[in-house]
Design an enzyme around this catalytic site. Structure first.
Site, PDB file in Angstrom:
ATOM      1  N   LYS A  61      -8.583   5.685  -1.960  1.00 46.53           N
ATOM      2  CA  LYS A  61      -7.705   6.849  -1.827  1.00 46.53           C
ATOM      3  C   LYS A  61      -7.582   7.664  -3.115  1.00 46.53           C
ATOM      4  CE  LYS A  61      -5.993   6.813   2.455  1.00 46.53           C
ATOM      5  NZ  LYS A  61      -6.031   7.993   3.343  1.00 46.53           N
ATOM      6  N   SER A 317     -12.291  -1.141   1.886  1.00 45.24           N
ATOM      7  CA  SER A 317     -11.644   0.090   1.430  1.00 45.24           C
ATOM      8  C   SER A 317     -10.454  -0.095   0.503  1.00 45.24           C
ATOM      9  CB  SER A 317     -11.213   0.933   2.642  1.00 45.24           C
ATOM     10  OG  SER A 317     -10.345   0.191   3.477  1.00 45.24           O
TER      11      SER A 317
END
Length: 331
Positions: A61, A317
């Site tokens: 992110k 992720s």
């Protein structure tokens, strides 16, 4: 599924991802592409892992958040930014804001993992909590932005954010090309869909024949169902999963415009399968992967992907998981 990835109909281009890579080069970690003999043996494929758990703030992110904030004019930076997130985007925005000297306010669910709330505040952001079941986080963030003049930084439905996340796929493609290897399949977790959209766009630009797929927790498999239906489908309200990072109600509008053209489909995994993947990553790969970050690996280990004899890239992720939950999952 489209064959041309840099099509005029797409809201993000390969050039946008290339530009994001230049912006991110001085600040983001270029995470490695890892292989595991144990994983190859267990699956019958040639598996490569992209561990964004090693990225700044512990997840991919940071890439999209920094690319977005870096694009703001000096006037907009002075007015600050507002984000809304269960944790990983929150930390990405907060860290990017700290680096760029921008004031940040982050709207987070009160049931977000304590570690994510604390780290977001630790980057200097003001944290505003809300009730996930009764309140609308985006409405709260819009209200704060409207009153303060701050820029709303969406977690996925923003071309600059998607371009930043696309650098994950760009690095995968570059590293495989350097090895003289072409991927058959790339799989990434999906919440709003920004990571898998950007990754698919970047990988297919270099390897058009490669398939790209989303991975999600059961009960939050809106991408998989939307891809079948050809339109955005929402999840039932009130569902829960240990994958707190992936509890979105519906795919993003901008992201689905990309994913409906580029993704070959989606897979969903149970919390039990996710737990086993978290444990596998810890024992065999020596990596701390949060549940939401492990869904693509979970699908691989559960046999839900056709990988025998194929070259596959899996995105891990994020790695921001509470210690108590992590201890239970690896026990």
């Amino acid at each position: 599924m489209a064959g041309m990835t840099d099509s005029p109909v797409l809201p993000v281009s390969v050039a946008d991802i290339d530009a994001a890579a230049e912006v991110l080069a001085p600040v983001a970690v270029r995470t490695p592409l890892l292989s595991s003999p144990a994983l190859d043996a267990a699956t019958g494929g040639r598996i490569f892992l992209k561990p964004e758990v090693l990225q700044r703030t512990g997840s991919f992110k940071f890439r999209g958040a920094y690319n977005k904030l870096a694009s703001l004019s000096p006037e907009l930076r002075r007015a600050g930014v507002v984000g809304f997130s269960s944790g990983n985007h929150a930390q990405g925005v907060a860290a990017a804001a700290q680096l760029l000297g921008v004031r940040a306010t982050i709207v987070m669910p009160s049931d977000a993992p304590a570690s994510k709330r604390e780290r977001t505040a630790g980057y200097g952001a003001e944290v505003v909590l809300y009730d996930r079941d009764r309140e609308d986080r985006e409405a709260i963030a819009r209200d704060i932005a409207g009153r303060s003049g701050a820029t709303l930084v969406r977690p996925f439905d923003d071309p600059m954010v998607i371009a930043g996340q696309g650098t994950v796929g760009r690095e995968i493609a570059e590293d495989l090309a350097a090895l003289g290897i072409a991927p058959d399949l790339v799989v990434a977790p999906a919440s709003g869909g920004g990571l898998v959209a950007g990754t698919a766009l970047a990988v297919k630009a270099r390897f058009p024949q490669a398939l790209a797929m989303s991975a999600e927790p059961e009960g939050f498999d809106d991408h998989a169902r939307s891809l079948v239906a050809g339109r955005r489908e929402s999840n039932p309200a009130g569902g829960r999963t240990i994958c707190d990072a992936l509890m979105m109600a519906i795919p993003g509008e901008v992201t689905f415009a990309i994913n409906r053209l580029l993704l070959a489909g989606g897979v969903a995994v149970s919390d039990a399968e996710v737990g086993r993947a978290v444990g596998f990553a810890f024992r065999e790969l020596k990596l701390v992967v949060e549940p939401g970050g492990a869904v693509a690996l979970a699908a691989l280990l559960a046999g839900k992907l056709e990988v025998r004899g194929k070259t596959v890239a899996i995105v891990l992720s994020g790695g921001n998981v509470d210690a108590d939950l992590f201890a239970r999952l690896i026990a």
